[in-house]
Scaffold this motif. Sequence first.
Motif, short mmCIF file in Angstrom:
data_model
loop_
_atom_site.label_atom_id
_atom_site.label_comp_id
_atom_site.label_asym_id
_atom_site.label_seq_id
_atom_site.Cartn_x
_atom_site.Cartn_y
_atom_site.Cartn_z
N VAL A 16 0.86 -1.18 0.00
CA VAL A 16 0.00 0.00 0.00
C VAL A 16 0.90 1.23 0.00
CG1 VAL A 16 -1.65 1.34 1.36
CG2 VAL A 16 -1.93 -1.14 1.13
N HIS A 18 1.12 5.31 0.17
CA HIS A 18 0.32 6.41 0.71
C HIS A 18 1.03 7.73 0.45
CE1 HIS A 18 -1.46 8.69 4.39
NE2 HIS A 18 -2.23 8.83 3.34
N VAL A 25 -4.05 6.82 -1.97
CA VAL A 25 -3.41 5.52 -1.83
C VAL A 25 -3.42 4.79 -3.17
CG1 VAL A 25 -3.75 3.19 -0.87
CG2 VAL A 25 -3.78 5.18 0.64
N VAL A 27 -2.29 0.69 -4.53
CA VAL A 27 -1.91 -0.63 -4.02
C VAL A 27 -1.27 -1.43 -5.14
CG1 VAL A 27 -4.24 -1.55 -4.42
CG2 VAL A 27 -2.71 -2.71 -2.83
N VAL A 36 -6.27 -4.42 2.57
CA VAL A 36 -6.21 -3.11 1.92
C VAL A 36 -7.29 -2.20 2.48
CG1 VAL A 36 -6.37 -1.87 -0.28
CG2 VAL A 36 -5.28 -4.12 -0.20
N LEU A 47 -8.50 5.31 -2.16
CA LEU A 47 -7.77 4.46 -3.10
C LEU A 47 -7.98 4.96 -4.52
CD1 LEU A 47 -6.05 1.89 -3.52
CD2 LEU A 47 -8.19 0.61 -3.73
#
Length: 252
Positions: A16, A18, A25, A27, A36, A47
């Motif tokens: 993840v 950030h 975010v 991933v 997640v 996300l």
Amino acid sequence: MDIYRLPVLNDNYLFVLHDRPTNQVAVVDPAVAEPVLAKLNELNANLVAIFNTHHHYDHIGANRTLKQKFPDLVIYGGELDQGRIPGQQVFLKDGDRVQFGSETAEVFFVPGHTRAHIAYYFPESGNLFCGDTLFAGGCGRLFEGTPAQMMHSLARLRQLPEATRVWCAHEYTLNNLQFAVTVDRNNKALMQRLSAAKEARAKGEATIPTTIGIEKQTNPFLRWDQPALQEAAKIQDPVRVFARIRGKKDLF
């Protein structure tokens, strides 16, 4: 860019990313959605992207679930994986660049493990997300590619700055190093690394990330041009050395 390494399944890691200024975010290779979602809740973040390295189920298993929960996120993958990565919207080729927060990732086409495998390299912060191409002490099996392709892919990664952090997608380090000493017996740095890995795993500690510098010293799959590996393979041609060592690992 903060990086969170989340263990999932039997021995996978997903990552993840950030970006604190924007609280966004991304991933990398989400096999499972729940960790997640928990991290997103903890960060109270949004996300915006999935960066897939290749199509194997243990790297894309959460794509659809995450897309349902975050309809505006963008799913990235290699152009040759079209039709094999759920929800893929962006089809990347070698040399493309991907923006995330304040950083830009360079895309490397690194076939060998699969025919469409890509890696994401963030030069500003020195982070490489290479899926199953390069492992700590090893490399991925050749499911869809040739030894020459994989050696070329690893040669590209070997040229990155030695301080580059390598975020590979599996906790295979101990097994990889136990094999490595069978073909590189007199490598003192390797023996020290194996001892440290045994200690870390006995404590339940992760061995990822590694660095390009450490891999160049101790990973047999980045050392096909070293005399010790040529002697172990009983040949000198680089591709054949690599293929011989990979074949030995497959049987280990």
